[in-house]
Structure formats: structure tokens, C-alpha cells
Design a protein around this motif. Structure first.
Motif, PDB file in Angstrom:
ATOM      1  N   PRO A 136       0.942  -1.183   0.083  1.00  0.00           N
ATOM      2  CA  PRO A 136      -0.038  -0.068   0.033  1.00  0.00           C
ATOM      3  C   PRO A 136       0.736   1.229   0.072  1.00  0.00           C
ATOM      4  O   PRO A 136       0.261   2.412  -0.201  1.00  0.00           O
ATOM      5  CB  PRO A 136      -0.781  -0.410   1.245  1.00  0.00           C
ATOM      6  CG  PRO A 136      -0.012  -1.008   2.100  1.00  0.00           C
ATOM      7  CD  PRO A 136       0.569  -2.052   1.430  1.00  0.00           C
ATOM      8  N   THR A 137       2.141   1.197   0.177  1.00  0.00           N
ATOM      9  CA  THR A 137       2.977   2.414   0.319  1.00  0.00           C
ATOM     10  C   THR A 137       3.287   2.675  -1.185  1.00  0.00           C
ATOM     11  O   THR A 137       3.757   3.720  -1.491  1.00  0.00           O
ATOM     12  CB  THR A 137       4.503   2.025   0.911  1.00  0.00           C
ATOM     13  OG1 THR A 137       5.166   1.055   0.317  1.00  0.00           O
ATOM     14  CG2 THR A 137       3.934   1.852   2.369  1.00  0.00           C
ATOM     15  N   CYS A 138       3.109   1.698  -2.121  1.00  0.00           N
ATOM     16  CA  CYS A 138       3.503   1.862  -3.609  1.00  0.00           C
ATOM     17  C   CYS A 138       2.597   2.904  -4.240  1.00  0.00           C
ATOM     18  O   CYS A 138       1.231   3.052  -4.248  1.00  0.00           O
ATOM     19  CB  CYS A 138       3.473   0.745  -4.221  1.00  0.00           C
ATOM     20  SG  CYS A 138       3.998   0.768  -6.105  1.00  0.00           S
ATOM     21  N   THR A 139       3.194   3.920  -4.583  1.00  0.00           N
ATOM     22  CA  THR A 139       2.488   5.079  -5.537  1.00  0.00           C
ATOM     23  C   THR A 139       2.722   4.940  -6.997  1.00  0.00           C
ATOM     24  O   THR A 139       3.740   4.119  -7.520  1.00  0.00           O
ATOM     25  CB  THR A 139       2.976   6.452  -5.150  1.00  0.00           C
ATOM     26  OG1 THR A 139       4.317   6.675  -5.423  1.00  0.00           O
ATOM     27  CG2 THR A 139       2.989   6.562  -3.578  1.00  0.00           C
ATOM     28  N   GLN A 140       2.086   5.800  -8.004  1.00  0.00           N
ATOM     29  CA  GLN A 140       2.249   5.603  -9.400  1.00  0.00           C
ATOM     30  C   GLN A 140       3.647   6.277  -9.743  1.00  0.00           C
ATOM     31  O   GLN A 140       4.364   6.094 -10.575  1.00  0.00           O
ATOM     32  CB  GLN A 140       1.184   6.480 -10.036  1.00  0.00           C
ATOM     33  CG  GLN A 140       1.107   6.430 -11.490  1.00  0.00           C
ATOM     34  CD  GLN A 140       0.877   5.029 -12.078  1.00  0.00           C
ATOM     35  OE1 GLN A 140      -0.080   4.356 -11.602  1.00  0.00           O
ATOM     36  NE2 GLN A 140       1.942   4.557 -12.897  1.00  0.00           N
ATOM     37  N   GLU A 141       4.247   7.212  -8.793  1.00  0.00           N
ATOM     38  CA  GLU A 141       5.470   7.699  -9.007  1.00  0.00           C
ATOM     39  C   GLU A 141       6.604   6.538  -9.010  1.00  0.00           C
ATOM     40  O   GLU A 141       7.389   6.409  -9.653  1.00  0.00           O
ATOM     41  CB  GLU A 141       5.812   8.868  -8.030  1.00  0.00           C
ATOM     42  CG  GLU A 141       4.921  10.159  -8.115  1.00  0.00           C
ATOM     43  CD  GLU A 141       5.601  11.056  -7.319  1.00  0.00           C
ATOM     44  OE1 GLU A 141       6.997  11.435  -7.361  1.00  0.00           O
ATOM     45  OE2 GLU A 141       4.704  11.638  -6.530  1.00  0.00           O
ATOM     46  N   ASP A 142       6.283   5.600  -7.930  1.00  0.00           N
ATOM     47  CA  ASP A 142       7.200   4.462  -7.763  1.00  0.00           C
ATOM     48  C   ASP A 142       7.004   3.468  -9.030  1.00  0.00           C
ATOM     49  O   ASP A 142       8.129   3.241  -9.512  1.00  0.00           O
ATOM     50  CB  ASP A 142       6.861   3.855  -6.529  1.00  0.00           C
ATOM     51  CG  ASP A 142       7.002   4.469  -5.279  1.00  0.00           C
ATOM     52  OD1 ASP A 142       8.100   4.808  -4.865  1.00  0.00           O
ATOM     53  OD2 ASP A 142       6.009   4.647  -4.619  1.00  0.00           O
ATOM     54  N   ILE A 143       5.972   3.210  -9.421  1.00  0.00           N
ATOM     55  CA  ILE A 143       5.779   2.276 -10.378  1.00  0.00           C
ATOM     56  C   ILE A 143       6.399   2.866 -11.908  1.00  0.00           C
ATOM     57  O   ILE A 143       7.216   2.324 -12.672  1.00  0.00           O
ATOM     58  CB  ILE A 143       4.226   2.156 -10.853  1.00  0.00           C
ATOM     59  CG1 ILE A 143       3.585   1.204  -9.693  1.00  0.00           C
ATOM     60  CG2 ILE A 143       4.141   1.410 -12.193  1.00  0.00           C
ATOM     61  CD1 ILE A 143       2.088   1.382  -9.630  1.00  0.00           C
TER      62      ILE A 143
END
Length: 312
Positions: free
Chosen positions: A156-163
């Protein structure tokens, strides 16, 4: 002493190691005499990443004041998670994605904290802002950090920026993020050769929650039963740590990378805080934490709020 040391937190994970290397590389390209170092042993997951991309592990240190007047912190800011003598050096910069706690400096500094899943995601932006190209090996390490912190984009910490950053870095590194990432996570989840002491310290962090002192350790596994079969030994070792450090709670979290659930082993006089925080009943000090994979987002904030209420 003009050298600047760059390092992540104690008991380093893949983000702490790889982001320290990546940021030290950037600083060197910008003319700074920077060196990445580490505050603990390399885990299996990080070793897999370093070997894959042909990068040596940073050297191990526990104190930094004897060789650098200034340091840069990545992937942490809380002093109890940093170098033993962190109070004796100047902190020049912090690049982080965690809460800010127990942190103050006497001089101004560059502080960059963003609510993303990984420090390497922030570094990817800084490289662009500085107009510096990321080499293949460094891109591979930064990708590894994002995969690790996001549990292959499932946390749940993953954001679109990370992807988006991971996609860019995978292209530079010349790997498929999904297949490489699964292999890396499985390498880290192989705990068969780990001692009990290693299991509870490989990725352990200490936190002040209200007036309570809490340590949270987390390991990833393909089968949580492989770890929990050693529960009696784990409890004995954890009790020793509690007594040594004066902890109120030690929470050992075993996360299944295939189901994205965790088993929590709670020991200490405040173990009931885990029951209150997650509305579960501890049986023999353990409980299933459904859907809990992130210490940063699903454990630390929830427990911190619980302790604050208990201490009122």
C-alpha cells in the motif's frame, strides 16, 4: 575531513544500501567527495541485487565522526536508527520517505521527504533535476530498492510515482521488472541459513511511540511456517533483546510475499497494544495480520496512534 559519508539506517534493507550507493554516485558526479557506507550486514535480497548488477557492497561502519565532518542520511531520519555517533557530526542532507521523529539539527540542511514508496524514487527525480544520466548498474540498484520497498508494487506504500520510476529504471538496467523482481524477493525470502539472532535483527527498527519504546522487526518468507516453526527460540531471543534495551514491545512480523498477509509475534508488557491496534486476539503471542505488509504505512502509524491513546 572533506569526505561526506552517505548511509541508510541500521540493519539495512535494499533501499538503504542501494539508495546510499546511488546518491553517493550522484554526489561524486557533482564534484563531492562522497562515499556510501553501511550500518549493518547485507541481507540475501540486497546481495542478489548487488551481484546481479556487479556492484560491491559499501564498507561496514558503526561510527562516522572519525572520518567525516558531514554526512548524508538516506531512507531514515530517526537518530536511534542511525550511526552510533550521529550527534557528533553535521547532517548535511536527508533524503527520506518515512515519518520525521527524534530529529533536529543545529544548522540548516537540505531535507527532502516525500510520501512515496521508496527513497530511490526520490533519487530518480533528483538525478533528472541535476541533469545527470543514471548508469546501467545504478539504475538496476535503484530499481531493486523500489521493488523491495513496494513488494513488487503490491504494498500500500507503492505510488504511481514508484511504478513510473521503476519502469524507467528497468529500461536503463535492461531487465524485466516483474521477473527480476520476483527472483530478487525470493532470494531475500530464503531464510533457511539464518540464525535466530539474524532473523530478529536483519530488518529491525526501534521507535519511540508515546512514552513507550518499541522495536519492530520484519522478514519476508515464501512460507511463514518455516519461520514460525522456530517460535520458541524466537521468543527467547526476543525476551533477551527486550531486557537488554528496556523495550515495552517487540513485534516480529513475518510477511508472506505470495499471499500478502503477515504473522505477528508480539512480546513484551505492552503486547496487548497489537490486539488493540488490529482488533485481533493474540494466541500464544501470535496473530494473523490480514493484508499487512508495510511496516511504514500499516504498522508504525497504527501502533503509534494506539500507544498515544494508551498513554493519555
Amino acid at each position: 575531513m572533506n569526505k561526506v559519508l552517505v548511509f541508510g539506517h541500521k540493519n539495512p534493507d535494499t533501499d538503504s544500501i542501494c539508495s546510499a550507493i546511488a546518491y553517493a554516485e550522484l554526489k561524486k558526479k557533482l564534484g563531492v567527495d562522497a562515499e556510501a557506507v553501511r550500518l549493518g550486514e547485507i541481507n540475501g535480497e540486497t546481495a542478489h541485487a548487488l551481484e546481479t548488477f556487479g556492484v560491491e557492497a559499501p564498507r561496514l561502519v558503526d561510527k562516522v565522526s572519525g572520518e567525516a565532518a558531514g554526512v548524508i542520511l538516506v531512507d531514515h531520519n530517526e537518530r536511534q536508527q542511525s550511526a552510533d555517533d550521529i550527534a557528533e557530526v553535521g547532517i548535511l542532507e536527508v533524503i527520506d520517505h518515512h515519518r520525521i521523529a527524534n530529529f533536529e539539527t543545529s544548522d540548516p540542511l537540505y531535507y527532502r521527504a516525500e510520501p512515496v514508496g521508496c527513497t530511490a524514487t526520490i533519487l530518480n527525480k533528483i538525478y533528472k533535476e541535476k541533469g545527470v544520466a543514471i548508469d546501467k548498474a545504478t539504475a538496476g540498484l535503484m530499481l531493486s530498492a523500489i521493488i523491495s520497498d513496494s513488494l513488487l508494487f503490491k504494498s500500500p506504500t507503492c505510488t504511481q510515482e514508484d511504478i513510473d520510476a521503476a519502469a524507467e529504471l528497468a529500461e536503463i538496467a535492461g531487465v524485466d521488472a516483474e521477473s527480476y523482481g520476483l527472483a530478487m524477493l525470493k532470494a531475500g525470502a530464503d531464510l533457511s541459513d539464518k540464525t535466530i539472532a539474524q532473523l530478529i535483527s536483519l530488518d529491525a527498527k526501534e521507535f519511540q511511540m508515546g512514552s513507550s519504546k518499541v522495536e519492530i522487526a520484519q522478514v519476508n518468507a515464501v512460507d511463514t511456517n518455516d519461520v514460525m516453526a522456530r517460535k520458541d527460540e524466537l521468543e527467547q531471543a526476543i525476551e533477551a533483546v527486550i531486557n537488554e534495551k528496556g523495550l515495552d514491545l517487540f513485534l516480529f512480523v513475518v510477511t508472506d510475499i505470495l499471499t500478502n498477509d503477515s504473522i505477528g509475534l508480539a512480546v513484551g508488557r505492552e503486547a496487548s497494544a497489537v490486539e488493540q491496534a488490529y482488533n485481533v486476539a493474540l494466541e500464544n503471542n501470535t496473530a494473523v495480520l490480514k493484508g499487512v505488509v508495510s511496516r511504514k504505512k500499516q504498522i508504525v502509524p497504527v501502533l503509534t496512534e494506539t500507544f498515544q491513546k494508551r498513554n493519555q
